[in-house]
Each structure stands twice: as C-alpha cells, then as structure tokens.
Enzyme design. Structure first.
Site, short mmCIF file in Angstrom:
data_model
loop_
_atom_site.label_atom_id
_atom_site.label_comp_id
_atom_site.label_asym_id
_atom_site.label_seq_id
_atom_site.Cartn_x
_atom_site.Cartn_y
_atom_site.Cartn_z
N LEU A 120 -60.83 32.00 28.16
CA LEU A 120 -61.65 30.79 28.26
C LEU A 120 -61.10 29.63 27.44
CD1 LEU A 120 -65.25 32.28 28.34
CD2 LEU A 120 -64.27 30.78 30.05
N GLY A 121 -59.88 29.76 26.96
CA GLY A 121 -59.23 28.63 26.28
C GLY A 121 -59.77 28.35 24.89
N ASP A 166 -53.79 24.76 29.81
CA ASP A 166 -54.99 24.91 28.97
C ASP A 166 -55.28 23.64 28.19
OD1 ASP A 166 -54.81 27.49 29.89
OD2 ASP A 166 -55.01 28.45 27.94
#
Ligand code: MEV
Length: 327
Positions: A120-121, A166
């Site tokens: 999820l970065g 990202d």
C-alpha cells in the site's frame, strides 16, 4: 458496513503547538507491477482512507533535529541516524533540497495507518508526509513534482530499483498511467469502480521480491520478456476499460494480469486462496497488487457486492479489508 481497520503503526498525538503537519495517502497498483520496473506501463491509484502523518514541532534548544516514529519503535537524533535509514534520508534530502544549512531544533513525529510491507505504499507515504511537513515548517513551497522526485530518492533505500510509480501516485494523489522515465499521465475516470483491498497479513518486502524477479529475468530473459510484454498489453487494454467505465472488461483483465504475475512467480498460496474466495463470492476480477508474495489482494466489486465479498474474504482469513473507489 465494511469497517476499515488498519493499524500498522500506532498513532502518536501531534503536539498542540506544531509548526507544521502534513498527510499523505497510500496507493494500490491496479495493473502492471514488476513489468513496470522493465519499462512497461502500469496503472496505479491513490488510497485515501489510509494516511501517513508527519508533524514538526519545536524541539529542545541546541538539540538539533530529532525524529520519532513510535509505531516503528524509532526515536533518533538525525545526526546519529545511519545513512541508509529511510526516515533520516528523507529528512536529509529535504533539508539539502531546501538549502537549510543550519540544523533547526525540531522534533519530527511520524505516524501512519498504512500497513507496512503490504503493497500500500507505506514507505512512499511516510516520506511524502515528512517532506511536506518539513517544507511547511521551513516556510517553503515545494511542487508535487519536487516531492515526488525526493520520495523517489528515498524509495531507492526501500526498493533498490524502484520504477517510480509509488512516489508518483502518492505525491500527486492521482490515478496514473505510468512508464518509467516518462512524464506521468493522469487519468480522468467517468465512473469510479470499487475495489476491495484484502490484506493477506503476510508482510512482503518489495526489495526482496523485485530482486527475485530480477534473478529470474537474468536466468530466462526470453520468457520474462514475453511475460512483461503480455502484461504491457493487458495494461493498455485496462487503461481504456478504466477510462470508459467498462467494469466487465476491467475484471477479466485483472484476472489475466494475475495469471501472468503467477507465472512470474510472485503469487503465493494465501494470495491464490483469497483470490478464489473473492471470485467465488462474486468479485468481477481479482489480482495481487504490489510486489506480491504476500501483501494485498485487490478485488473489483460491483456496487452493492462490497459487503458480501468482504465478509467472505474476512472469513477466509484476510487480516484487514479496505474498500476504496478509484476516481
Ligand atoms: C511496487 O508497488 C511495484 C513494483 O512494480 C516495484 C516498482 O514498480 O518499483 C513491484
């Protein structure tokens, strides 16, 4: 209602007299992970229901800059932090970018609701929040592109050879069609599809999985080239389906992308099991998202089906469920 319940890093209380405070969102890779490292296109979107927060407060006089991330068990004086510490690197890069030569007496506090090592970065979000808060505390404006470029430098510590997707999606907070080394293309989507992000609970470090893929590519360049090219075709079709609101097409393309990622060797038993559960519960398509080998499963659901698919995924062992719309 499906509850959003993520808590990888414990929230810390922002000091009331903060000089500055900034947030950054998480992200999901919709299509094209891994192949994007090899110059193929990918699609990614921000996930705004999870956030990293950085707060800058006045520290003790003469103590220089300290940073604290309670959820990571970190409290360190910047001067004593190792060069490869990503938080310290984000601070040093930002100070140098802003030409701040004298080290201010600041206490920088970082907290996040984004699970770590789950695709999820989280790393990119923490860096983004940190850079924004430091710039604000210094009274300086930084553009989104500057933030993205700084985060990219920090990402190299997390990832080794990041594609740049990202930092782009997190810094710009927009759905992006991304090719490494090119200007990002931000997409306008008429009908927002709904996705369920189901956490396998298996932490997976992007750097390790990206390194494994690299070794495979060096061993079997022709096979990997074929897989990357096939993924690129899927991404091109997915971009059109996303923009046109063709959810049926999008679901089939997710399944196709997942199969190619499986052949790349980045799926896992848990991801396969959760994927089958999501599809059996009525998801229109499902794939791993991010580096794989754990992390998150992404499922596309028709409006009204969120609850059923989420409940099935929870019953099958998903640790957290996030429902998000790609806008
Ligand atoms: C990670 O979110 C996506 C990967 O393709 C790595 C990268 O693009 O840097 C696995």
């Amino acid at each position: 209602m499906v509850s959003v319940n993520v808590s990888a890093m414990k929230e810390t209380n922002a000091p009331r007299s903060a000089l500055a405070s900034a947030n950054a969102c998480g992200k999901i890779v919709l299509f094209g992970e891994h192949a994007v490292v090899y110059g193929r296109p990918a699609l990614a979107a921000p996930v705004k229901v999870v956030q990293a927060t950085a707060t800058v407060d006045r520290g003790q006089m003469g103590q220089g800059l300290w940073f604290e991330a309670a959820g990571l068990g970190k409290r360190s004086k910047l001067m004593d932090a190792p060069a490869d510490d990503p938080l310290a690197a984000a601070v040093r890069l930002t100070m140098s970018h802003l030409n701040l030569t004298a080290m201010p007496d600041w206490l920088v506090t970082i907290s996040s609701t984004i699970p770590i090592a789950s695709g999820l970065g989280s790393g990119a979000a923490v860096s983004t929040a940190l850079i924004r808060a430091l710039a604000e505390a210094a009274g300086r404006d930084v553009t989104l592109a500057e933030v993205s470029a700084l985060v990219f430098e920090v990402e190299k510590l997390y990832h080794g050879t990041p594609s740049g997707i990202d930092n782009t999606v997190v810094a710009f907070e927009r759905t992006v069609y991304f090719i490494k080394g090119q200007e990002p293309q931000f997409l306008t989507i008429e009908r927002s599809p709904t996705f369920i992000v189901a956490d396998t609970g298996v932490a997976s470090l992007t750097k390790i999985v990206v390194d494994e893929v690299r070794r495979g590519w060096l061993r079997e360049p022709d096979r990997y080239k074929w897989l990357f090219d096939r993924i690129a075709q899927v991404v091109t079709a997915a971009r059109a389906a996303l923009v046109q609101g063709d959810e049926g097409g999008l679901g089939s393309l997710m399944n196709e992308n997942h199969e190619l990622l499986h052949q790349l060797g980045v799926s896992s038993g848990v991801l396969e099991r959760l994927r089958n559960v999501a599809l059996a519960a009525g998801a229109r398509g499902a794939k791993l998202s991010g580096a794989g080998k754990g992390g998150n499963l992404l499922a596309l659901v028709a409006s009204g089906d969120e609850e059923r698919v989420a409940v099935a995924l929870r019953a099958a062992g998903a640790k957290n469920i996030i429902v998000t719309q790609v806008a």
